[in-house]
Every structure is written in C-alpha cells, then in structure tokens.
Design a protein around this motif. Structure first.
Motif, short mmCIF file in Angstrom:
data_model
loop_
_atom_site.label_atom_id
_atom_site.label_comp_id
_atom_site.label_asym_id
_atom_site.label_seq_id
_atom_site.Cartn_x
_atom_site.Cartn_y
_atom_site.Cartn_z
N SER A 120 -17.17 13.81 -0.84
CA SER A 120 -16.86 15.00 -1.64
C SER A 120 -15.41 14.93 -2.09
CB SER A 120 -17.10 16.29 -0.85
OG SER A 120 -16.29 16.29 0.30
N ALA A 121 -15.09 15.68 -3.12
CA ALA A 121 -13.70 15.70 -3.62
C ALA A 121 -13.51 16.91 -4.53
CB ALA A 121 -13.40 14.43 -4.42
N TYR A 122 -12.24 17.26 -4.73
CA TYR A 122 -11.88 18.31 -5.68
C TYR A 122 -10.88 17.72 -6.66
CZ TYR A 122 -13.96 21.09 -2.04
OH TYR A 122 -14.83 21.58 -1.11
N LEU A 123 -11.14 17.91 -7.94
CA LEU A 123 -10.24 17.38 -8.96
C LEU A 123 -9.77 18.50 -9.87
CD1 LEU A 123 -12.86 15.29 -8.56
CD2 LEU A 123 -11.41 13.86 -9.97
N VAL A 124 -8.52 18.40 -10.30
CA VAL A 124 -8.03 19.34 -11.31
C VAL A 124 -7.92 18.57 -12.62
CG1 VAL A 124 -6.13 20.83 -12.04
CG2 VAL A 124 -6.77 20.70 -9.61
N PHE A 125 -8.53 19.15 -13.65
CA PHE A 125 -8.44 18.59 -15.00
C PHE A 125 -7.68 19.56 -15.88
CE2 PHE A 125 -11.03 14.77 -15.57
CZ PHE A 125 -11.58 14.67 -14.31
N ALA A 126 -6.85 19.02 -16.75
CA ALA A 126 -6.21 19.84 -17.77
C ALA A 126 -6.87 19.53 -19.10
CB ALA A 126 -4.71 19.54 -17.84
N ALA A 127 -7.25 20.58 -19.82
CA ALA A 127 -7.78 20.39 -21.17
C ALA A 127 -6.60 20.12 -22.09
CB ALA A 127 -8.52 21.65 -21.62
N VAL A 128 -6.74 19.14 -22.97
CA VAL A 128 -5.61 18.78 -23.85
C VAL A 128 -6.05 18.77 -25.31
CG1 VAL A 128 -4.28 17.47 -22.13
CG2 VAL A 128 -6.05 16.30 -23.48
N ASP A 129 -5.05 18.97 -26.18
CA ASP A 129 -5.32 18.90 -27.63
C ASP A 129 -5.07 17.47 -28.11
OD1 ASP A 129 -2.58 18.57 -27.87
OD2 ASP A 129 -2.19 20.64 -28.48
N ALA A 130 -5.09 17.30 -29.42
CA ALA A 130 -4.95 15.96 -30.00
C ALA A 130 -3.61 15.32 -29.68
CB ALA A 130 -5.15 16.04 -31.51
N ASP A 131 -2.59 16.16 -29.36
CA ASP A 131 -1.27 15.63 -29.02
C ASP A 131 -1.09 15.45 -27.50
OD1 ASP A 131 -0.46 15.66 -31.70
OD2 ASP A 131 -0.03 17.82 -31.55
#
Ligand SMILES: CC(C)(COP(=O)(O)OP(=O)(O)OC[C@H]1O[C@@H](n2cnc3c(N)ncnc32)[C@H](O)[C@@H]1OP(=O)(O)O)[C@@H](O)C(=O)NCCC(=O)NCCS
Length: 182
Positions: A120-131
């Motif tokens: 098992s694991a927990y990940l943090v993702f950041a949503a990003v724009d084209a830049d």
C-alpha cells in the motif's frame, strides 16, 4: 472537516470518488525480479505511481505530477506469474493537490486463494497547467463510509506532512544562522 480554500469549493464542481477510481493489472515476469528471484520493489512502485497518476489525471481532468510518495509498505513478496492488481482512488483534495491511496493485491498464479494484499502507499499529486504550474482541482466527494474515513485519515497525513516539512526547514535555517552549515 476540510482545509480546502473556500473558493475551491465555490466554483469548481466536485467529483465523486468513484469517477476516477482505477485498477491497473499486470502479470509479473522474469524481467521484474531481484537477485532473490522475487519481484523487485521498484517494479511495484512504478505500477503504484502509474495507477495513482491515472487516477489523479482522471480526477483533475488534465496533467498531474507526483509531488510525494509516502508510507510505501511491502507486506508480502510478489512472485513471477502472479497477477498484480493496483487499486487507486483519490482520498482527499486540496486546492491544487490530491492524495491518492493505493492498495496492491496479488493473485498467486499457482493457488486458488483470493488475492492477498501485498502493499500500500499514499501519493500526493499536483495538477499542473501547460507551464507546469499548479492548477485548481475539483473537490473530491467521498461516497461511502470507507471513503469518508480515508478522507479524514488523509487530512491527518496532510497535517503531518506540512508540519514535518516546516520543522525540518526551520531546523536547517537555524543551523545555518548558527554557523554550523552553509
Ligand atoms: C509538485 C510541484 C508542481 C509543486 O509546485 P510548487 O511550486 O511547490 O507549488 P505549491 O507549493 O503551490 O504546491 C502545489 C500543491 O502541491 C502540494 N505539495 C507540493 N509539494 C508537496 C510535497 N512534497 N508533499 C505533499 N504535497 C506537496 C502543496 O501543498 C500544494 O497543495 P495545495 O494547493 O492543495 O495546498 C513542483 O514541485 C514540481 O513540479 N515537482 C516535480 C514533479 C515531478 O516532476 N514529478 C515526477 C517525478 S520525476
């Protein structure tokens, strides 16, 4: 119950957990093994990141990058021939980031027992724009009691991540100020 910025809740419609929940399945081969002949942890970590990334992209409706991975646990060895299922869902959302929880299960190729949890694991993702700059994410809407528990647990981890980062930054700054390191 949430530490989201109020405006994040006002003008971006929420998305239910089930809208992005994903399972990625993969049969382990000889190329996946370590020197002991069992599956290399890094192979599982890649599958975890892939599944979590698919969930983060689905939830946020665009590109999302891995900001952190924590509490990666390997509970049982995985073997060649096992069918591995990587199940991922958004546990929590902030303003531009999401915590994705992942469970790894293995169906043993030579046993008729149900799939066992092997990691098992927990990940943090950041949503990003084209830049590559962080962009807002829709608030996740937990649907079941289990989803609600996972949301609350994710908030605890978020608080600890921020506190740990702040404490370490302050310690480093103090040591520099005191002349121990440059
Ligand atoms: C992740 C990244 C976009 C963050 O950018 P940033 O300029 O630091 O932006 P912010 O500080 O506003 O962080 C954006 C969000 O991510 C969260 N975040 C950033 N780093 C984090 C970390 N190490 N752990 C947990 N959350 C993190 C922030 O809390 C914030 O969430 P919120 O908006 O919901 O409150 C940036 O560091 C990056 O592009 N990293 C490389 C990602 C990558 O390439 N991953 C693939 C591995 S090679």
């Amino acid at each position: 119950m949430t530490d989201q910025a109020p405006e994040a809740e006002l003008d971006i419609p929420g998305k239910p957990t089930s809208a992005s929940r994903t399972t990625l399945s993969h049969i382990m081969t000889h190329g996946d093994t370590n020197l002991l002949g069992t599956v290399h942890g890094g192979v599982i970590m890649k599958l975890v990141d892939d599944a979590a990334g698919a969930v983060a992209g689905r939830h946020s409706g665009g590109p999302a990058v891995t900001a952190s991975m924590d509490e990666m646990a390997f509970l049982e060895p995985v073997r060649v021939g096992d069918l591995v299922h990587v199940k991922a869902q958004v546990n929590w959302t902030g303003r531009t980031s999401m915590e994705v929880g992942v469970r790894v299960l293995a169906e043993r190729w030579n046993e008729s027992t149900p799939a066992t949890q092997v990691g098992s694991a927990y990940l943090v993702f950041a949503a990003v724009d084209a830049d590559g700059k962080p962009r807002r994410v829709p608030p996740v809407i937990p649907e079941t009691e289990r989803d609600r528990r996972r949301y609350q647990e994710a908030q605890i981890r978020r608080t600890h991540r921020l506190a740990r980062r702040r404490d370490i930054r302050e310690l480093r700054e103090r040591r520099v100020a005191e002349g121990f390191e440059d």
